[in-house]
Design a protein around this motif. Sequence first.
Motif, PDB file in Angstrom:
ATOM      1  N   LEU A 127       0.828  -1.203   0.000  1.00  0.00           N
ATOM      2  CA  LEU A 127       0.000   0.000   0.000  1.00  0.00           C
ATOM      3  C   LEU A 127       0.869   1.262   0.000  1.00  0.00           C
ATOM      4  O   LEU A 127       0.516   2.269  -0.613  1.00  0.00           O
ATOM      5  N   THR A 128       2.024   1.183   0.640  1.00  0.00           N
ATOM      6  CA  THR A 128       2.946   2.322   0.703  1.00  0.00           C
ATOM      7  C   THR A 128       3.708   2.499  -0.609  1.00  0.00           C
ATOM      8  O   THR A 128       3.814   3.603  -1.126  1.00  0.00           O
ATOM      9  N   ARG A 129       4.251   1.413  -1.129  1.00  0.00           N
ATOM     10  CA  ARG A 129       5.105   1.494  -2.325  1.00  0.00           C
ATOM     11  C   ARG A 129       4.313   1.625  -3.623  1.00  0.00           C
ATOM     12  O   ARG A 129       4.732   2.334  -4.529  1.00  0.00           O
ATOM     13  N   SER A 130       3.214   0.905  -3.743  1.00  0.00           N
ATOM     14  CA  SER A 130       2.441   0.952  -4.994  1.00  0.00           C
ATOM     15  C   SER A 130       0.950   0.804  -4.708  1.00  0.00           C
ATOM     16  O   SER A 130       0.370  -0.253  -4.942  1.00  0.00           O
ATOM     17  N   PRO A 131       0.354   1.866  -4.163  1.00  0.00           N
ATOM     18  CA  PRO A 131      -1.053   1.796  -3.771  1.00  0.00           C
ATOM     19  C   PRO A 131      -1.986   1.445  -4.932  1.00  0.00           C
ATOM     20  O   PRO A 131      -3.031   0.825  -4.717  1.00  0.00           O
ATOM     21  N   GLU A 132      -1.602   1.816  -6.123  1.00  0.00           N
ATOM     22  CA  GLU A 132      -2.456   1.533  -7.269  1.00  0.00           C
ATOM     23  C   GLU A 132      -2.575   0.042  -7.563  1.00  0.00           C
ATOM     24  O   GLU A 132      -3.513  -0.404  -8.218  1.00  0.00           O
ATOM     25  N   SER A 133      -1.653  -0.754  -7.028  1.00  0.00           N
ATOM     26  CA  SER A 133      -1.680  -2.196  -7.294  1.00  0.00           C
ATOM     27  C   SER A 133      -2.503  -2.984  -6.280  1.00  0.00           C
ATOM     28  O   SER A 133      -2.714  -4.174  -6.446  1.00  0.00           O
ATOM     29  N   VAL A 134      -2.941  -2.314  -5.214  1.00  0.00           N
ATOM     30  CA  VAL A 134      -3.710  -3.002  -4.185  1.00  0.00           C
ATOM     31  C   VAL A 134      -5.096  -3.328  -4.729  1.00  0.00           C
ATOM     32  O   VAL A 134      -5.775  -2.473  -5.301  1.00  0.00           O
ATOM     33  N   GLY A 135      -5.490  -4.587  -4.552  1.00  0.00           N
ATOM     34  CA  GLY A 135      -6.786  -5.001  -5.072  1.00  0.00           C
ATOM     35  C   GLY A 135      -7.455  -6.042  -4.192  1.00  0.00           C
ATOM     36  O   GLY A 135      -6.981  -6.364  -3.088  1.00  0.00           O
ATOM     37  N   GLN A 136      -8.524  -6.601  -4.707  1.00  0.00           N
ATOM     38  CA  GLN A 136      -9.315  -7.577  -3.969  1.00  0.00           C
ATOM     39  C   GLN A 136      -8.482  -8.777  -3.550  1.00  0.00           C
ATOM     40  O   GLN A 136      -8.669  -9.308  -2.452  1.00  0.00           O
ATOM     41  N   GLY A 137      -7.551  -9.205  -4.379  1.00  0.00           N
ATOM     42  CA  GLY A 137      -6.705 -10.346  -4.035  1.00  0.00           C
ATOM     43  C   GLY A 137      -5.898 -10.101  -2.768  1.00  0.00           C
ATOM     44  O   GLY A 137      -5.702 -11.022  -1.964  1.00  0.00           O
ATOM     45  N   ASP A 138      -5.434  -8.866  -2.587  1.00  0.00           N
ATOM     46  CA  ASP A 138      -4.678  -8.522  -1.375  1.00  0.00           C
ATOM     47  C   ASP A 138      -5.562  -8.634  -0.139  1.00  0.00           C
ATOM     48  O   ASP A 138      -5.140  -9.152   0.894  1.00  0.00           O
ATOM     49  N   ILE A 139      -6.771  -8.135  -0.260  1.00  0.00           N
ATOM     50  CA  ILE A 139      -7.714  -8.183   0.865  1.00  0.00           C
ATOM     51  C   ILE A 139      -8.090  -9.631   1.158  1.00  0.00           C
ATOM     52  O   ILE A 139      -8.103 -10.068   2.315  1.00  0.00           O
ATOM     53  N   ASP A 140      -8.378 -10.378   0.115  1.00  0.00           N
ATOM     54  CA  ASP A 140      -8.754 -11.788   0.285  1.00  0.00           C
ATOM     55  C   ASP A 140      -7.643 -12.576   0.980  1.00  0.00           C
ATOM     56  O   ASP A 140      -7.926 -13.432   1.821  1.00  0.00           O
ATOM     57  N   ALA A 141      -6.396 -12.273   0.647  1.00  0.00           N
ATOM     58  CA  ALA A 141      -5.266 -12.974   1.277  1.00  0.00           C
ATOM     59  C   ALA A 141      -5.214 -12.685   2.779  1.00  0.00           C
ATOM     60  O   ALA A 141      -4.935 -13.586   3.576  1.00  0.00           O
ATOM     61  N   LEU A 142      -5.503 -11.455   3.170  1.00  0.00           N
ATOM     62  CA  LEU A 142      -5.505 -11.102   4.593  1.00  0.00           C
ATOM     63  C   LEU A 142      -6.652 -11.798   5.321  1.00  0.00           C
ATOM     64  O   LEU A 142      -6.480 -12.297   6.431  1.00  0.00           O
ATOM     65  N   LEU A 143      -7.799 -11.827   4.688  1.00  0.00           N
ATOM     66  CA  LEU A 143      -8.951 -12.505   5.296  1.00  0.00           C
ATOM     67  C   LEU A 143      -8.671 -14.003   5.409  1.00  0.00           C
ATOM     68  O   LEU A 143      -8.981 -14.617   6.445  1.00  0.00           O
ATOM     69  N   ALA A 144      -8.050 -14.582   4.394  1.00  0.00           N
ATOM     70  CA  ALA A 144      -7.716 -16.010   4.423  1.00  0.00           C
ATOM     71  C   ALA A 144      -6.664 -16.312   5.495  1.00  0.00           C
ATOM     72  O   ALA A 144      -6.627 -17.427   6.034  1.00  0.00           O
ATOM     73  N   ALA A 145      -5.836 -15.317   5.820  1.00  0.00           N
ATOM     74  CA  ALA A 145      -4.826 -15.486   6.872  1.00  0.00           C
ATOM     75  C   ALA A 145      -5.434 -15.369   8.263  1.00  0.00           C
ATOM     76  O   ALA A 145      -4.729 -15.491   9.271  1.00  0.00           O
ATOM     77  N   GLY A 146      -6.746 -15.115   8.330  1.00  0.00           N
ATOM     78  CA  GLY A 146      -7.428 -15.073   9.623  1.00  0.00           C
ATOM     79  C   GLY A 146      -7.685 -13.683  10.167  1.00  0.00           C
ATOM     80  O   GLY A 146      -8.193 -13.540  11.283  1.00  0.00           O
ATOM     81  N   TRP A 147      -7.354 -12.651   9.412  1.00  0.00           N
ATOM     82  CA  TRP A 147      -7.612 -11.292   9.876  1.00  0.00           C
ATOM     83  C   TRP A 147      -9.048 -10.902   9.558  1.00  0.00           C
ATOM     84  O   TRP A 147      -9.587 -11.280   8.522  1.00  0.00           O
ATOM     85  N   SER A 148      -9.645 -10.131  10.432  1.00  0.00           N
ATOM     86  CA  SER A 148     -11.013  -9.648  10.221  1.00  0.00           C
ATOM     87  C   SER A 148     -10.993  -8.474   9.237  1.00  0.00           C
ATOM     88  O   SER A 148      -9.958  -7.845   9.005  1.00  0.00           O
TER      89      SER A 148
END
Length: 184
Positions: free
Chosen positions: A106-127
Motif C-alpha cells: 500500500l505504501t510502495r504501490s497503492p495503485e496495485s492493491v486489489g481484492q486479491g490482497d484483501i482476500d489474502a488477509l482474510l484467508a490469513a485469519g484477519w477480520s
Amino acid sequence: MPTLSYAKDFQGVADVFLRDPGRYAPLLQFIESVMAGESDLTKAEREMIAAYVSKLNGCDFCLGAHKWTLVALDVDPETIETVEAGPEAEQVDERLRPLLRFAGNLTRSPESVGQGDIDALLAAGWSEQAVEDTINVASLFNYVNRLVDAFGIKGSESYFKQVGRALATQGYEPLIRSALKKAS
C-alpha cells in the motif's frame, strides 16, 4: 534542518500540530482513534505497521519515535529490530507478516492493491476490521511521514524515548487536549 522559517525551533511533529491547532485537532483525534482506539489489532501491532511504513518512507523521525513506543510497550527488542528488515525477518510474528506485506504494498504501490490482497488477509485469519485498521495506519503514516520530512523535523534519541513513553502510556490525548485548548 527546518524548511520553513517558523519551524526553526520545532523539536517534533507535535510542534507542527500545536502551531495551528484549529487545523490539526481533527487530525490528532483521527490519529488517536487509529493508533489507540478500539481495534482488532493490538497497539503494538499498529505501532509495528507505523514503524515499518516509516522505514519504507525513509522517515527517521517517525521510525525513531515509534520504535521507542514499541520499547515502552514492552515489545521484545529483537522484534523491534525486525522493523528494519521487514516482514520476512525471522522474529516477525507469522500472523503479522501478511499485514506488514500489505502495508508495504500500500505504501510502495497503492495503485496495485486489489481484492486479491484483501482476500489474502482474510484467508490469513484477519477480520475485515483489522484490514481496515491496517489501511488506516499505513495511510496515516504515509501522510505524517511526508509532513515531518517536508518540515525538516529530525528529532533526537532522547526526544524519541520521551515521546515513545508518552504514546505508549497516554496515547495522543494530552496533545489533543493541548490543541483544543489552544484553539479555543
